[in-house]
Design an enzyme around this catalytic site. Structure first.
Site, PDB file in Angstrom:
ATOM      1  CE  LYS A   1      -5.082  -0.652   4.892  1.00  0.00           C
ATOM      2  NZ  LYS A   1      -4.813  -1.412   6.386  1.00  0.00           N
TER       3      LYS A   1
ATOM      4  CG  MET B   1      -2.332   6.534  11.248  1.00  0.00           C
ATOM      5  SD  MET B   1      -3.734   5.140  11.016  1.00  0.00           S
ATOM      6  CE  MET B   1      -2.767   4.812  12.702  1.00  0.00           C
TER       7      MET B   1
ATOM      8  CG  ASP C   1      -0.329  -0.581   2.686  1.00  0.00           C
ATOM      9  OD1 ASP C   1       0.372   0.020   2.473  1.00  0.00           O
ATOM     10  OD2 ASP C   1      -1.077  -1.151   2.778  1.00  0.00           O
TER      11      ASP C   1
HETATM   12  N1  SAH Z   1       2.966  -0.038  10.693  1.00  0.00           N
HETATM   13  C1  SAH Z   1       3.101   1.226  10.676  1.00  0.00           C
HETATM   14  C2  SAH Z   1       1.942   2.523  10.827  1.00  0.00           C
HETATM   15  C3  SAH Z   1       0.939   2.329  10.636  1.00  0.00           C
HETATM   16  S1  SAH Z   1      -0.568   3.842  10.570  1.00  0.00           S
HETATM   17  C4  SAH Z   1       4.144   1.835  11.315  1.00  0.00           C
HETATM   18  O1  SAH Z   1       4.585   0.611  12.220  1.00  0.00           O
HETATM   19  O2  SAH Z   1       4.555   2.453  10.934  1.00  0.00           O
HETATM   20  C5  SAH Z   1      -0.100   4.822   9.633  1.00  0.00           C
HETATM   21  C6  SAH Z   1       1.452   5.959   9.972  1.00  0.00           C
HETATM   22  O3  SAH Z   1       2.269   5.542   9.983  1.00  0.00           O
HETATM   23  C7  SAH Z   1       1.160   7.225   9.398  1.00  0.00           C
HETATM   24  O4  SAH Z   1      -0.117   8.009   9.597  1.00  0.00           O
HETATM   25  C8  SAH Z   1       1.791   7.816   9.796  1.00  0.00           C
HETATM   26  O5  SAH Z   1       1.820   8.602  11.258  1.00  0.00           O
HETATM   27  C9  SAH Z   1       2.958   7.210  10.483  1.00  0.00           C
HETATM   28  N2  SAH Z   1       4.235   6.687   9.630  1.00  0.00           N
HETATM   29  C10 SAH Z   1       4.310   5.737   8.870  1.00  0.00           C
HETATM   30  N3  SAH Z   1       5.650   5.913   8.329  1.00  0.00           N
HETATM   31  C11 SAH Z   1       5.841   7.202   8.879  1.00  0.00           C
HETATM   32  C12 SAH Z   1       7.424   8.085   8.000  1.00  0.00           C
HETATM   33  N4  SAH Z   1       8.315   7.300   7.101  1.00  0.00           N
HETATM   34  N5  SAH Z   1       7.630   9.129   8.213  1.00  0.00           N
HETATM   35  C13 SAH Z   1       6.404   9.842   9.261  1.00  0.00           C
HETATM   36  N6  SAH Z   1       5.812   8.222  10.319  1.00  0.00           N
HETATM   37  C14 SAH Z   1       5.111   7.396   9.295  1.00  0.00           C
END
Ligand code: SAH
Length: 463
Positions: free
Chosen positions: A272, A385, A250
């Site tokens: 997504k 998020m 995604d």
């Molecule tokens: N499973 C993921 C989270 C998924 S929810 C994890 O463990 O990181 C999606 C959220 O993750 C985004 O809205 C943001 O808040 C965060 N996120 C994911 N990648 C990111 C990145 N490179 N920089 C900042 N926030 C990130």
């Protein structure tokens, strides 16, 4: 791609070298190693070329180049120190569609010769397209050092068994899986240790005992791809990425990471963005089950860690219920990535004794967070998020008793080349987010630890 990479079968093919010096000698050795029938045109010959001629390994025409020399040639190399002759060879070959290389003159090369690591039959070729030959040589040295000679032995043994494996496993996927496990196990260890007979015995035994039905069974690998920078993948993730038949990914999985998936794997984008699911979660769950039951090795790539706000739990519940084999591979969650790459430790003896990860995602009308639990001054709160709801989140934290002056940061696209870090306070952060046009994916970090960013932020801000 400036050059199309290929390996050419030159066995008993007529090839021409124009020139008789040391450079010509080096090229002649390579062409002879590949089994070419070699003609050298040159008024004079270096000693070692003369020796090759005397042993009958090359044919020597002792004279100047003539355009008729090109007739019937597969491939031509010009290696004289006379630019005019080289240019003439090049022009004649081009006019007749014969592959030509003028040594050290990229603009007069229809093909280029890469740096090679020779573990015949295994061969690694490296090229920078002429841009940085020294870089190619350095890389070559690194690969030389890490690629044991035993790999050549292993490749040869596999070649010897290839037909039998093909007969034994009619199904292409079962065959590939046989090799994937056979070439990593004890057979490889023995080959690398120089025990060729032992390695062969091991392969034979595996072939005798592998169960075709088991090899055809599908499985799902739920894999954390980390926060976006490919260097932060785990070894396990990378290995599974190279074995997958199909990959579901995604938005959060960066293109640079998708690039590392096995080239022949089918790629399914399941989207997504919040509020804009390309495929509803239930359909993803069902698709995973279906693909696995079809016998595929399915890779479900998730941003960050699959079990942190990744709905990984929901996806495998369905797999477990359907009796599908699965494995979950952790990834670096974006909170860890953002923390390290922004220089904001999530805990610190002087600042924070605990850290809480929460989601700022709205479910229905409200964000369902236990606000009173998030207001202790010695606690770091990381909000996933939360970009859109930032004003509401900051306001609620203050309303429930967290100091409005508490340091707060937002980290956008953490760990990637486009990372941006903004710092302020709970009171000022929402306006900063709007002013700088911060977009997801981004994380909010709240707590006294944010004050360390000035001192510990090691990453140069992006331009
Ligand atoms: N499973 C993921 C989270 C998924 S929810 C994890 O463990 O990181 C999606 C959220 O993750 C985004 O809205 C943001 O808040 C965060 N996120 C994911 N990648 C990111 C990145 N490179 N920089 C900042 N926030 C990130």
């Amino acid at each position: 791609m400036d050059y199309f990479p290929l390996f050419l079968n030159l066995r008993r093919q007529r090839c021409l070298i124009v020139g008789g010096g040391d450079v010509a000698l080096r090229k002649a050795r390579l062409l002879l190693a590949a089994g070419a029938e070699l003609i050298v045109v040159s008024p004079d010959l270096a000693d070692e070329l003369a020796a090759l001629r005397d042993r009958g390994e090359i044919t020597h025409a002792q004279r100047e180049f003539d355009q008729a020399d090109i007739d019937g040639m597969r491939l031509v190399i010009a290696a004289t120190d006379d630019e005019a002759v080289n240019a003439q060879v090049h022009a004649e070959c081009e006019a007749r569609n014969v592959l030509v290389n003028v040594v050290d003159t990229p603009e007069k090369c229809r093909f280029i010769v890469p740096s090679i690591i020779d573990r015949a039959p295994l061969m690694v070729a490296i090229s920078t397209g002429g841009a940085a030959p020294v870089l190619a040589r350095q890389l070559r040295a690194r690969i030389e050092a890490t690629l044991p000679h035993g790999y050549g032995v292993l490749a040869r043994l596999a070649g010897a068994l290839r037909e039998r494996v093909k007969t034994r496993f009619g199904d292409e996927r079962a065959r590939r899986r046989f090799w994937e496990t056979a070439l990593e196990g004890p057979a490889a260890e023995k080959a690398l240790a120089g025990n060729e007979a032992g390695a062969m015995a091991e392969l034979e035994q595996r072939l005798a005992h592998s169960d075709a039905a088991a090899l055809q069974r599908g499985a799902v690998y739920l894999v954390g791809a980390g926060p976006g920078n490919p260097d932060l993948l785990t070894f396990r993730a990378l290995r599974l990425m190279q074995q997958a038949d199909v990959v579901l990914y995604d938005n959060l999985v960066a293109p640079a990471i998708i690039e590392l998936v096995r080239r022949d794997a089918e790629r399914i984008y399941v989207g997504k963005k919040s509020n804009n699911h390309a495929l509803p979660q239930e359909d993803i769950n069902r698709l995973l089950v279906k693909l696995a039951l079809d016998g595929k090795t399915v890779l479900r790539l998730k941003g960050g860690d699959p079990f942190i706000f990744g709905r990984g739990g929901e996806e495998i519940e369905e797999l477990a219920a359907a009796g599908v084999d699965f494995e979950v591979v952790p990834g670096i969650t974006s909170a860890s990535g953002a923390s390290c790459y922004a220089g904001i430790p999530l805990t610190h003896r002087d600042h924070a004794q605990s850290v809480t990860f929460v989601t700022g995602h709205r479910r229905g009308d409200a964000i369902e967070l236990d606000w009173p639990r998030l207001v202790s001054p010695s606690e770091t709160v990381v909000i996933y998020m939360g970009v859109k709801q930032a004003p509401h989140i900051c306001e609620q934290l203050i309303a429930h008793g967290r100091d409005a002056g508490t340091p707060a940061a937002i980290v956008e696209k953490a760990t990637t080349a486009e990372q941006r870090v903004l710092t302020g306070t709970l009171a000022s952060l929402p306006a900063l987010i709007t002013r700088h046009g911060i977009k997801p994916p981004a994380l909010i970090i709240v707590g006294s630890v944010v004050s360390l960013h000035g001192k510990l932020g090691w990453r140069a801000p992006s331009a």
